[in-house]
Design an enzyme around this catalytic site. Structure first.
Site, PDB file in Angstrom:
ATOM      1  N   GLY A 151       0.821  -1.201   0.000  1.00 16.10           N
ATOM      2  CA  GLY A 151       0.000   0.000   0.000  1.00 16.10           C
ATOM      3  C   GLY A 151       0.856   1.252   0.000  1.00 16.10           C
ATOM      4  O   GLY A 151       1.885   1.310   0.676  1.00 16.10           O
ATOM      5  N   SER A 152       0.443   2.243  -0.786  1.00 13.69           N
ATOM      6  CA  SER A 152       1.094   3.550  -0.816  1.00 13.69           C
ATOM      7  C   SER A 152       2.582   3.397  -1.189  1.00 13.69           C
ATOM      8  O   SER A 152       2.870   2.912  -2.278  1.00 13.69           O
ATOM      9  CB  SER A 152       0.885   4.234   0.544  1.00 13.69           C
ATOM     10  OG  SER A 152       1.265   5.571   0.495  1.00 13.69           O
ATOM     11  N   SER A 153       3.508   3.744  -0.306  1.00 17.94           N
ATOM     12  CA  SER A 153       4.925   3.557  -0.650  1.00 17.94           C
ATOM     13  C   SER A 153       5.206   2.085  -0.978  1.00 17.94           C
ATOM     14  O   SER A 153       6.011   1.777  -1.869  1.00 17.94           O
ATOM     15  CB  SER A 153       5.811   4.019   0.515  1.00 17.94           C
ATOM     16  OG  SER A 153       7.158   3.945   0.167  1.00 17.94           O
ATOM     17  N   TYR A 180      -1.943  -1.108  -4.036  1.00 13.60           N
ATOM     18  CA  TYR A 180      -2.985  -0.196  -3.572  1.00 13.60           C
ATOM     19  C   TYR A 180      -2.421   1.217  -3.413  1.00 13.60           C
ATOM     20  O   TYR A 180      -1.574   1.462  -2.556  1.00 13.60           O
ATOM     21  CB  TYR A 180      -3.514  -0.675  -2.217  1.00 13.60           C
ATOM     22  CG  TYR A 180      -4.274  -1.984  -2.280  1.00 13.60           C
ATOM     23  CD1 TYR A 180      -3.605  -3.211  -2.324  1.00 13.60           C
ATOM     24  CD2 TYR A 180      -5.654  -2.008  -2.309  1.00 13.60           C
ATOM     25  CE1 TYR A 180      -4.300  -4.404  -2.383  1.00 13.60           C
ATOM     26  CE2 TYR A 180      -6.371  -3.201  -2.347  1.00 13.60           C
ATOM     27  CZ  TYR A 180      -5.691  -4.387  -2.389  1.00 13.60           C
ATOM     28  OH  TYR A 180      -6.384  -5.569  -2.441  1.00 13.60           O
ATOM     29  N   HIS A 193      -6.936   7.792   0.506  1.00 10.62           N
ATOM     30  CA  HIS A 193      -5.623   7.146   0.615  1.00 10.62           C
ATOM     31  C   HIS A 193      -5.483   6.477   1.972  1.00 10.62           C
ATOM     32  O   HIS A 193      -5.786   7.098   2.971  1.00 10.62           O
ATOM     33  CB  HIS A 193      -4.543   8.217   0.474  1.00 10.62           C
ATOM     34  CG  HIS A 193      -3.175   7.647   0.321  1.00 10.62           C
ATOM     35  ND1 HIS A 193      -2.728   7.129  -0.869  1.00 10.62           N
ATOM     36  CD2 HIS A 193      -2.158   7.512   1.189  1.00 10.62           C
ATOM     37  CE1 HIS A 193      -1.479   6.716  -0.715  1.00 10.62           C
ATOM     38  NE2 HIS A 193      -1.116   6.924   0.514  1.00 10.62           N
TER      39      HIS A 193
END
Ligand SMILES: *[C@@H]1O[C@H](CO)[C@@H](O)[C@H](O)[C@H]1NC(C)=O
Ligand SMILES: *[C@@H]1O[C@H](CO)[C@@H](O)[C@H](O)[C@H]1NC(C)=O
Length: 292
Positions: free
Chosen positions: A138-140, A162, A276
């Site tokens: 997720g994210s980074s 994601y 987010h």
């Protein structure tokens, strides 16, 4: 009478044997990145199990991500009998290095190489079926999932990310740098341009590549939703298919999400009004991975 104490004698050893997230101190390889490897082997591992690498977001760690109820891969591992590996970023703020040339190329010695080294260690160590290695994040961690797909396509069968960005979008001068143009959605490119950026991370590679499942939310104010389009351009470009979806399903896998297929190897899932990061949809990602 002390029945409760007697019962404890039997209960405690069972608890002590229960599966737990465990650090692997020496997973080998020559990466300069000091990424930590953590592994979760459920109590009932299948023979020749699959492996899922679960990559945390900024300001998280393997242990925190493992304990996060929105990231239920630990429960998936228990139910499905597969192994999960959880890396911890060595960088300040624990964002992944998806900016430096060390990480944005195969065997550059950065965080991507360290995670590839974990996969190479895990396959013989846990008797993993090497054709069933998957990556999520997720994210980074999603950004790193895209980078791993570009740098180690030979090791990975499928990816489900994601709220990330295209591989190479966060490019910068140093390790784990933030990139405002990319996060803001103004680092755009053509299909061919993004495909070349990914392919140049492992020049000359002509083998199979991981199937890509790309999740994003329309209300993401951290990683602009335009990055969903840029990721899809990158992987449809790599697989040589058009950006016109071959199939779109509304309210799939749930209300407000649209699932779009671009041939068999690229799938986008866009959450209208979702911010987010998009929470893990374990069953949908598992299905993309043909798990359990
Ligand atoms: C490894 O996985 C592939 C794909 O699911 C399967 O066809 C094969 O039988 C598996 N090999 C073993 C040894 O389990
Ligand atoms: C693919 O790459 C391998 C190794 O680099 C090379 O030996 C092989 O000839 C290439 N195959 C094609 C079809 O280009």
């Amino acid at each position: 009478m002390h029945f409760s104490n007697v019962a404890n004698v039997f209960v405690l050893p069972a608890l002590a044997q229960a599966a737990a997230l465990t650090r692997v101190s020496n997973y080998g390889g020559t990466a300069s990145s000091k990424t930590e490897m953590w592994v979760y082997k459920p109590d009932n591992v299948k023979a020749n199990p699959a492996l899922v690498v679960v990559i945390h977001s900024c300001q998280s760690t393997a242990q925190q991500y493992f304990a996060n109820s929105k990231i239920p891969w630990h429960q998936g591992s228990d139910a499905g009998g597969y192994i999960t590996v959880w890396p911890t970023s060595p960088n300040s703020g624990t964002c992944w290095d998806v900016s430096s040339s060390k990480s944005l190329k195969r065997d550059g010695g950065g965080d991507s190489t360290a995670i590839a080294n974990m996969i190479k260690y895990a396959i013989p160590q846990y008797n993993i079926n090497a054709t069933r290695v998957y990556v999520t994040g997720g994210s980074s961690g999603a950004m790193m999932g895209n980078v791993l797909a570009a740098t180690y396509p030979d090791l990975i069968k499928a990816v489900s990310v994601y709220s990330g960005v295209a591989a190479g979008c966060f490019v910068g001068q140093g390790v784990a740098q933030w990139n405002n143009a990319c996060s803001g959605g103004t680092s755009t490119n053509t299909q061919a341009g993004w495909a070349k950026i990914a392919e140049d991370m492992y020049p000359g590679y002509n083998g199979t590549r991981p199937k890509m499942q790309i999740w994003h939310g329309s209300a993401d104010s951290t990683i602009a939703p335009q990055n969903y389009q840029e990721e899809l351009k990158q992987w449809t470009g790599v697989f040589g298919v058009t950006m016109t979806a071959s199939e779109s399903k509304f309210n799939t896998p749930e209300a407000s999400y649209t699932t779009s297929n671009y041939g068999p190897n690229v799938q986008g899932i866009y959450g209208q009004g979702v911010g987010h990061s998009v929470p893990s949809h374990l069953k949908v990602s598992e299905a993309w991975f043909s798990l359990p």
